[in-house]
Design a protein around this motif. Sequence first.
Motif, short mmCIF file in Angstrom:
data_model
loop_
_atom_site.label_atom_id
_atom_site.label_comp_id
_atom_site.label_asym_id
_atom_site.label_seq_id
_atom_site.Cartn_x
_atom_site.Cartn_y
_atom_site.Cartn_z
N ASP A 1 0.85 -1.18 0.00
CA ASP A 1 0.00 0.00 0.00
C ASP A 1 0.89 1.24 0.00
OD1 ASP A 1 -1.79 2.07 0.43
OD2 ASP A 1 -3.02 0.93 1.82
N ALA B 1 0.45 4.23 0.43
CA ALA B 1 0.22 5.28 1.42
C ALA B 1 1.00 5.03 2.71
CB ALA B 1 -1.27 5.38 1.74
N VAL C 1 -1.65 0.49 -7.97
CA VAL C 1 -3.05 0.30 -7.61
C VAL C 1 -3.31 -1.10 -7.06
CG1 VAL C 1 -3.88 2.02 -9.25
CG2 VAL C 1 -3.65 -0.36 -10.00
N ALA D 1 -2.97 -1.10 -3.37
CA ALA D 1 -3.92 -0.28 -2.60
C ALA D 1 -5.37 -0.69 -2.82
CB ALA D 1 -3.76 1.19 -2.98
N GLY D 2 -5.64 -1.51 -3.81
CA GLY D 2 -7.03 -1.78 -4.18
C GLY D 2 -7.69 -2.92 -3.44
N ASN E 1 -11.00 -0.98 -6.95
CA ASN E 1 -11.43 0.37 -6.56
C ASN E 1 -10.36 1.11 -5.79
OD1 ASN E 1 -11.49 -1.13 -4.25
ND2 ASN E 1 -13.59 -0.62 -3.66
N ALA E 2 -9.11 0.97 -6.23
CA ALA E 2 -8.00 1.68 -5.58
C ALA E 2 -8.18 3.18 -5.72
CB ALA E 2 -6.68 1.24 -6.20
N PRO E 3 -7.61 3.97 -4.82
CA PRO E 3 -7.70 5.44 -4.93
C PRO E 3 -7.20 5.93 -6.28
CG PRO E 3 -6.85 4.82 -2.78
CD PRO E 3 -6.91 3.55 -3.59
N LYS E 4 -7.87 6.95 -6.80
CA LYS E 4 -7.56 7.47 -8.13
C LYS E 4 -6.70 8.72 -8.12
CE LYS E 4 -11.92 5.65 -9.93
NZ LYS E 4 -13.20 5.98 -10.62
N GLU E 5 -6.43 9.24 -6.95
CA GLU E 5 -5.63 10.46 -6.84
C GLU E 5 -4.16 10.13 -6.71
OE1 GLU E 5 -6.68 13.52 -7.09
OE2 GLU E 5 -8.78 12.97 -7.32
N TYR F 1 -2.48 10.10 -3.21
CA TYR F 1 -2.55 8.96 -2.30
C TYR F 1 -1.25 8.16 -2.33
CZ TYR F 1 -4.09 4.61 -0.14
OH TYR F 1 -4.20 3.52 0.69
N TYR F 2 -0.63 8.09 -3.50
CA TYR F 2 0.57 7.27 -3.71
C TYR F 2 1.87 8.05 -3.50
CZ TYR F 2 -3.16 4.59 -5.89
OH TYR F 2 -4.33 3.93 -6.12
#
Length: 317
Positions: free
Chosen positions: A203, A205, A232, A235-236, A241-245, A248-249
């Motif tokens: 992840d 983040a 992704v 994180a998904g 549905n992983a974060p799209k911004e 976040y990464y």
Amino acid sequence: MNHLTMGRREAMGMLIGAASTALASSAKCEEVPAGLEIVDTHTHFYDPTRPEGVPWPQPGTPLYRKVMPSDWKALANPLGIQKTVVVEASKWVEDNQWILELAEREKCIVGFVGNLDPGTPEFGDQLKRFTANPVFRGIRVGGSRLIKGVEEPEFLAGIKRLVERDLSLDVNGGPDLLMAVDKLAVKVPELRIVVDHVGGAGDAAKPSSAWKEGIKAVARHPKVWCKVSGLVEGAGGGKGNAPKEAGYYAPVLDMVWHAFGEDRVVFGSNWPVSDRGAPFDVVVGLVRQYFEGKGKTAARKYFADNGKAVYKWIDRS
């Protein structure tokens, strides 16, 4: 209300509206700017419907389906992506030939990273056979094999054959892999090494301290590149549905950027495995957010030039 006040409010409304639109569509992959080529250096193609089947992926999983260049092109071409380097996940030696035959028909495949074991007696003959095709640009080794092999004379002898043929080595695994890469880069400093999927950060983040130390260790070697892929998936949660911004990464992206610099980061989608985290356009869109924000030169290097430098793929268009 006077016209000046009305004009200010209208202007403010337009600014707010534009900002909202930008945030809402931040991961949407817009048209590629003129002069920016994108080469996807990490795709997988396979066909479970063959009589012999496939060793990977496993039946009953979402990835267990026929995945061919036409499927990738349907997603990639609308985003301005025309070329790819295929990375082989099958351990069956003859599947290397299967991809090379596929590449004969599919000119979008500009390079192929095969799957062979450098520590076997057959490796030299296998390498001679497959490198007769200029599309063959190197091999990939898994983390557990590399960790063991870096201490084996036979494995290291095989790795040196890659250098002799001007080929690269992809490595795939978690943070424990990175220290083995550090050792290998010391023992064979001429070898071009690509650390796949940001070294298995998980992840993005919340990267571990072991990953951070490993990235620092491998980045000090000038012939080690980092493939910014697999974001992704980590994180998904496997639900797509992983974060799209891109923000976040940032903990992983920022560290990789500062450690490797603009000359040793490489783009790869990891499609179709990336579907576990997010759709293809989101995967491309979030790294475009990040690297285009570093300037045109950095974006050009990340999306095309650095992949060319490490793989030395051939333009077949």
